[in-house]
Design a protein around this motif. Structure first.
Motif, PDB file in Angstrom:
ATOM      1  N   SER A 165       0.826  -1.211   0.000  1.00 24.63           N
ATOM      2  CA  SER A 165       0.000   0.000   0.000  1.00 24.63           C
ATOM      3  C   SER A 165       0.857   1.256   0.000  1.00 24.63           C
ATOM      4  O   SER A 165       0.518   2.244  -0.652  1.00 24.63           O
TER       5      SER A 165
ATOM      6  N   VAL B  67       0.743   4.073  -2.986  1.00 28.71           N
ATOM      7  CA  VAL B  67       0.314   5.445  -2.717  1.00 28.71           C
ATOM      8  C   VAL B  67       1.521   6.257  -2.263  1.00 28.71           C
ATOM      9  O   VAL B  67       1.652   6.590  -1.093  1.00 28.71           O
TER      10      VAL B  67
ATOM     11  N   VAL C  30      -7.672  -6.711  -1.495  1.00 27.93           N
ATOM     12  CA  VAL C  30      -6.976  -5.439  -1.715  1.00 27.93           C
ATOM     13  C   VAL C  30      -5.554  -5.692  -2.221  1.00 27.93           C
ATOM     14  O   VAL C  30      -5.083  -5.017  -3.139  1.00 27.93           O
TER      15      VAL C  30
ATOM     16  N   LYS D 234      -9.063   4.668  -8.412  1.00 27.39           N
ATOM     17  CA  LYS D 234      -9.294   4.235  -7.031  1.00 27.39           C
ATOM     18  C   LYS D 234      -8.017   3.756  -6.338  1.00 27.39           C
ATOM     19  O   LYS D 234      -8.075   3.285  -5.212  1.00 27.39           O
ATOM     20  N   GLN D 235      -6.880   3.885  -6.988  1.00 31.02           N
ATOM     21  CA  GLN D 235      -5.630   3.366  -6.431  1.00 31.02           C
ATOM     22  C   GLN D 235      -5.282   4.028  -5.100  1.00 31.02           C
ATOM     23  O   GLN D 235      -4.843   3.357  -4.171  1.00 31.02           O
ATOM     24  N   GLY D 236      -5.473   5.318  -4.980  1.00 30.54           N
ATOM     25  CA  GLY D 236      -5.173   6.012  -3.730  1.00 30.54           C
ATOM     26  C   GLY D 236      -6.045   5.536  -2.581  1.00 30.54           C
ATOM     27  O   GLY D 236      -5.563   5.265  -1.480  1.00 30.54           O
ATOM     28  N   LYS D 237      -7.345   5.403  -2.851  1.00 29.95           N
ATOM     29  CA  LYS D 237      -8.264   4.917  -1.808  1.00 29.95           C
ATOM     30  C   LYS D 237      -7.940   3.485  -1.429  1.00 29.95           C
ATOM     31  O   LYS D 237      -7.978   3.128  -0.249  1.00 29.95           O
ATOM     32  N   LEU D 238      -7.625   2.656  -2.427  1.00 27.66           N
ATOM     33  CA  LEU D 238      -7.267   1.265  -2.133  1.00 27.66           C
ATOM     34  C   LEU D 238      -5.985   1.188  -1.307  1.00 27.66           C
ATOM     35  O   LEU D 238      -5.847   0.327  -0.443  1.00 27.66           O
TER      36      LEU D 238
ATOM     37  N   VAL E 249      -4.962   3.420   0.922  1.00 25.32           N
ATOM     38  CA  VAL E 249      -5.322   3.781   2.299  1.00 25.32           C
ATOM     39  C   VAL E 249      -6.067   2.627   2.965  1.00 25.32           C
ATOM     40  O   VAL E 249      -5.797   2.278   4.116  1.00 25.32           O
ATOM     41  N   ILE E 250      -6.998   2.019   2.235  1.00 26.97           N
ATOM     42  CA  ILE E 250      -7.726   0.865   2.774  1.00 26.97           C
ATOM     43  C   ILE E 250      -6.746  -0.267   3.070  1.00 26.97           C
ATOM     44  O   ILE E 250      -6.867  -0.950   4.094  1.00 26.97           O
TER      45      ILE E 250
END
Length: 139
Positions: free
Chosen positions: A11, A15, A78, A116-120, A122-123
Motif C-alpha cells: 500500500s 500510494v 486489496v 481508485k488506487q489512492g483509496k485502495l 489507504v484501505i
C-alpha cells in the motif's frame, strides 16, 4: 502477521503521495524501487490471489472467527488488486501478451481501477494494520 505487513508495504508503494507528504526524502527510496515495481506488483498480485483461494478454502473459519476471516479475505482482495495495478505492465507482458481479448479486458479493468488506487492504498494500510492486530489475539 506476514500478510498484514506485506499489505502495508504494498500500500505504501501504491500510494507514494502519502509517504512523500510525511517524509520528503522518501522520493529517493521510491525512485530506487521504481524499476522493480512491475515484479513487485506481479508477485503481490499472485500472493493476494493465493490468499483469496486460501480464504475460500478455509471458509470454516467463518463460523469460529468471523472477523478474522473477513479481515483476511478483505486484505487479500486489496492485495491482489493493488498488485495487479502495480504489476500491470509486467502481467501484460508475461501473461497476456498472446491473447488480445484478455489484454483488452485487462486494459478495461485497469482503466476502472486506476482512479481508485489512492483509496485502495489507504484501505490497504488500514486492513493490513487490522490483520497485524488480529494476529496478536488468542484464538
Amino acid at each position: 502477521m506476514i500478510w498484514g505487513i506485506t499489505l502495508i508495504l504494498l500500500s505504501i508503494i501504491a500510494v507514494p503521495s502519502l509517504l512523500l507528504s510525511k517524509k520528503p526524502n522518501a522520493k529517493e527510496l521510491l525512485e530506487k524501487i521504481e524499476p522493480y515495481q512491475g515484479w513487485i506488483g506481479l508477485i503481490f498480485c499472485f500472493w493476494g490471489v493465493w490468499g483469496i483461494i486460501t480464504s475460500i478454502l478455509g471458509v470454516s473459519w467463518l463460523a469460529t472467527f468471523p472477523i478474522r476471516w473477513s479481515t483476511y479475505l478483505a486484505g487479500n482482495i486489496v492485495e491482489a488488486i493493488l498488485g495487479f495495478m502495480l504489476g500491470f505492465g509486467m502481467i501484460n507482458k508475461l501473461v497476456l501478451s498472446k491473447n488480445e481479448a484478455a489484454q483488452e479486458k485487462a486494459n478495461q479493468l485497469r482503466a476502472k481501477l486506476a482512479p481508485k488506487q489512492g483509496k485502495l492504498g489507504v484501505i490497504g494500510i488500514i486492513v493490513g494494520a487490522a490483520m497485524i492486530a488480529l494476529s496478536f489475539l488468542p484464538y
